[in-house]
Design an enzyme around this catalytic site. Sequence first.
Site, PDB file in Angstrom:
ATOM      1  N   ASN A  11      48.695 -49.580 -26.812  1.00  0.00           N
ATOM      2  CA  ASN A  11      49.323 -50.679 -26.084  1.00  0.00           C
ATOM      3  C   ASN A  11      49.389 -50.272 -24.616  1.00  0.00           C
ATOM      4  O   ASN A  11      50.230 -49.460 -24.233  1.00  0.00           O
ATOM      5  CB  ASN A  11      50.735 -50.916 -26.665  1.00  0.00           C
ATOM      6  CG  ASN A  11      51.535 -51.913 -25.840  1.00  0.00           C
ATOM      7  OD1 ASN A  11      50.991 -52.608 -24.992  1.00  0.00           O
ATOM      8  ND2 ASN A  11      52.837 -51.974 -26.097  1.00  0.00           N
ATOM      9  N   TRP A  12      48.498 -50.852 -23.818  1.00  0.00           N
ATOM     10  CA  TRP A  12      48.430 -50.430 -22.408  1.00  0.00           C
ATOM     11  C   TRP A  12      49.540 -51.041 -21.560  1.00  0.00           C
ATOM     12  O   TRP A  12      49.715 -50.684 -20.414  1.00  0.00           O
ATOM     13  CB  TRP A  12      47.050 -50.791 -21.833  1.00  0.00           C
ATOM     14  CG  TRP A  12      45.982 -49.792 -22.193  1.00  0.00           C
ATOM     15  CD1 TRP A  12      45.952 -48.980 -23.292  1.00  0.00           C
ATOM     16  CD2 TRP A  12      44.797 -49.477 -21.444  1.00  0.00           C
ATOM     17  NE1 TRP A  12      44.824 -48.190 -23.275  1.00  0.00           N
ATOM     18  CE2 TRP A  12      44.096 -48.482 -22.151  1.00  0.00           C
ATOM     19  CE3 TRP A  12      44.252 -49.955 -20.257  1.00  0.00           C
ATOM     20  CZ2 TRP A  12      42.888 -47.944 -21.700  1.00  0.00           C
ATOM     21  CZ3 TRP A  12      43.039 -49.426 -19.800  1.00  0.00           C
ATOM     22  CH2 TRP A  12      42.373 -48.427 -20.520  1.00  0.00           C
ATOM     23  N   LYS A  13      50.264 -52.004 -22.131  1.00  0.00           N
ATOM     24  CA  LYS A  13      51.343 -52.662 -21.375  1.00  0.00           C
ATOM     25  C   LYS A  13      50.798 -53.168 -20.036  1.00  0.00           C
ATOM     26  O   LYS A  13      49.651 -53.602 -19.981  1.00  0.00           O
ATOM     27  CB  LYS A  13      52.546 -51.711 -21.213  1.00  0.00           C
ATOM     28  CG  LYS A  13      52.974 -51.119 -22.562  1.00  0.00           C
ATOM     29  CD  LYS A  13      54.266 -50.362 -22.492  1.00  0.00           C
ATOM     30  CE  LYS A  13      54.607 -49.803 -23.866  1.00  0.00           C
ATOM     31  NZ  LYS A  13      55.882 -49.110 -23.919  1.00  0.00           N
ATOM     32  N   HIS A  98      57.213 -57.200 -29.254  1.00  0.00           N
ATOM     33  CA  HIS A  98      57.473 -55.861 -28.716  1.00  0.00           C
ATOM     34  C   HIS A  98      58.886 -55.832 -28.128  1.00  0.00           C
ATOM     35  O   HIS A  98      59.346 -56.806 -27.544  1.00  0.00           O
ATOM     36  CB  HIS A  98      56.434 -55.505 -27.650  1.00  0.00           C
ATOM     37  CG  HIS A  98      56.525 -54.063 -27.238  1.00  0.00           C
ATOM     38  ND1 HIS A  98      57.462 -53.621 -26.333  1.00  0.00           N
ATOM     39  CD2 HIS A  98      55.835 -52.971 -27.641  1.00  0.00           C
ATOM     40  CE1 HIS A  98      57.330 -52.308 -26.204  1.00  0.00           C
ATOM     41  NE2 HIS A  98      56.353 -51.896 -26.986  1.00  0.00           N
ATOM     42  N   GLU A 100      60.083 -54.611 -25.553  1.00  0.00           N
ATOM     43  CA  GLU A 100      60.215 -54.926 -24.122  1.00  0.00           C
ATOM     44  C   GLU A 100      60.288 -56.438 -23.923  1.00  0.00           C
ATOM     45  O   GLU A 100      61.023 -56.926 -23.062  1.00  0.00           O
ATOM     46  CB  GLU A 100      59.052 -54.291 -23.347  1.00  0.00           C
ATOM     47  CG  GLU A 100      59.255 -52.776 -23.199  1.00  0.00           C
ATOM     48  CD  GLU A 100      57.987 -51.957 -23.106  1.00  0.00           C
ATOM     49  OE1 GLU A 100      56.898 -52.511 -22.887  1.00  0.00           O
ATOM     50  OE2 GLU A 100      58.094 -50.716 -23.272  1.00  0.00           O
ATOM     51  N   GLU A 168      59.241 -49.286 -34.234  1.00  0.00           N
ATOM     52  CA  GLU A 168      59.387 -48.616 -32.940  1.00  0.00           C
ATOM     53  C   GLU A 168      60.861 -48.556 -32.556  1.00  0.00           C
ATOM     54  O   GLU A 168      61.401 -49.521 -32.001  1.00  0.00           O
ATOM     55  CB  GLU A 168      58.630 -49.388 -31.853  1.00  0.00           C
ATOM     56  CG  GLU A 168      57.145 -49.520 -32.098  1.00  0.00           C
ATOM     57  CD  GLU A 168      56.403 -49.784 -30.798  1.00  0.00           C
ATOM     58  OE1 GLU A 168      55.571 -48.948 -30.439  1.00  0.00           O
ATOM     59  OE2 GLU A 168      56.681 -50.793 -30.131  1.00  0.00           O
ATOM     60  N   SER A 213      56.937 -42.697 -28.218  1.00  0.00           N
ATOM     61  CA  SER A 213      56.659 -41.320 -27.784  1.00  0.00           C
ATOM     62  C   SER A 213      55.729 -40.553 -28.725  1.00  0.00           C
ATOM     63  O   SER A 213      55.855 -39.336 -28.886  1.00  0.00           O
ATOM     64  CB  SER A 213      57.967 -40.540 -27.567  1.00  0.00           C
ATOM     65  OG  SER A 213      58.715 -41.124 -26.527  1.00  0.00           O
ATOM     66  N   GLY A 234      51.922 -46.188 -26.568  1.00  0.00           N
ATOM     67  CA  GLY A 234      51.985 -46.705 -25.211  1.00  0.00           C
ATOM     68  C   GLY A 234      51.370 -45.720 -24.234  1.00  0.00           C
ATOM     69  O   GLY A 234      50.152 -45.626 -24.093  1.00  0.00           O
ATOM     70  N   GLY A 235      52.227 -44.938 -23.581  1.00  0.00           N
ATOM     71  CA  GLY A 235      51.791 -44.047 -22.506  1.00  0.00           C
ATOM     72  C   GLY A 235      50.571 -43.200 -22.846  1.00  0.00           C
ATOM     73  O   GLY A 235      49.629 -43.106 -22.040  1.00  0.00           O
TER      74      GLY A 235
HETATM   75  P1  PGA Z   1      55.296 -45.092 -25.825  1.00  0.00           P
HETATM   76  O1  PGA Z   1      55.354 -46.678 -26.104  1.00  0.00           O
HETATM   77  O2  PGA Z   1      54.219 -44.531 -26.700  1.00  0.00           O
HETATM   78  O3  PGA Z   1      54.973 -44.991 -24.361  1.00  0.00           O
HETATM   79  O4  PGA Z   1      56.648 -44.550 -26.177  1.00  0.00           O
HETATM   80  C1  PGA Z   1      55.169 -47.200 -27.406  1.00  0.00           C
HETATM   81  C2  PGA Z   1      55.254 -48.686 -27.379  1.00  0.00           C
HETATM   82  O5  PGA Z   1      56.063 -49.252 -26.632  1.00  0.00           O
HETATM   83  O6  PGA Z   1      54.493 -49.358 -28.107  1.00  0.00           O
END
Ligand code: PGA
Length: 253
Positions: A11-13, A98, A100, A168, A213, A234-235
């Site tokens: 997930n590149w956000k 998600h 966010e 998550e 994470s 994500g990251g």
């Molecule tokens: P993260 O994000 O791997 O940067 O913790 C995961 C996500 O929000 O899908």
Amino acid sequence: MPTPKPLIAGNWKMNGLRASKGEFEAMIAGATPELVGRADLLVCPPVTLLTIFADFAAGSPIAVGAQDTHTETFGAYTGFLSAEMLADAGASAVIVGHSERRAILDETDAMVHAKTLAAWRAGLAAIICVGETRAERDAGTAVSVVERQLAHSVPDGATDDRLVIAYEPIWAIGTGHTPTSADIEYMHGHIRDLLVSRFGVEGRGTRILYGGSLKPSNAKDILAIPNVDGGLIGGASLKAADFLAIADAVPAR
Ligand code: PGA
């Protein structure tokens, strides 16, 4: 019924410009037959890169997906994108609900439910995100929060090829903190039980991803936990080397 084939989804956000294509190229180059034999690979870039990545990935083992969808097919919805548009741009899956978006835009379970139906209408798999806050975990309500999210976000008629659940914990996203293996195993086992009691054999084959994470240094341990059928990353999905290292940590099943 065999356990589901794991899915490693990035997930590149709101990250990535056209110059990031090199990272995606490196992911494709590193997706060896041995690796894709163990895990399906999906990258969800920002929509500006969706068509570029989809065209580039054509014929490769990496699928591309989107990060959100509107519920309607088309119309006067300035700035939104329909699931049909995402499919037309080359997406095969879309992340919905998600945390966010739930937090920043007040997306409710009912909206996630409607977005999932929109995804299915367009032929996309829906990756539905659920997870508790730190306060909810500390209060001992993590399981009931996830139960409620699942009950109201997941529509009837789910099948294992068009539904993916991503557990998550919100407090683990982007923080470097992760739950204990025992806590992940308990939550994933519970989600499995809920899916099986609602969808029968399809629930047994539905992939339940862990997210929050996930990185090369903890992937081997987390991806070996029962009922963890891959990850939503994500990251660490922004760099080909990290994304591929996580995928490479998927145990052979
Ligand atoms: P993260 O994000 O791997 O940067 O913790 C995961 C996500 O929000 O899908």
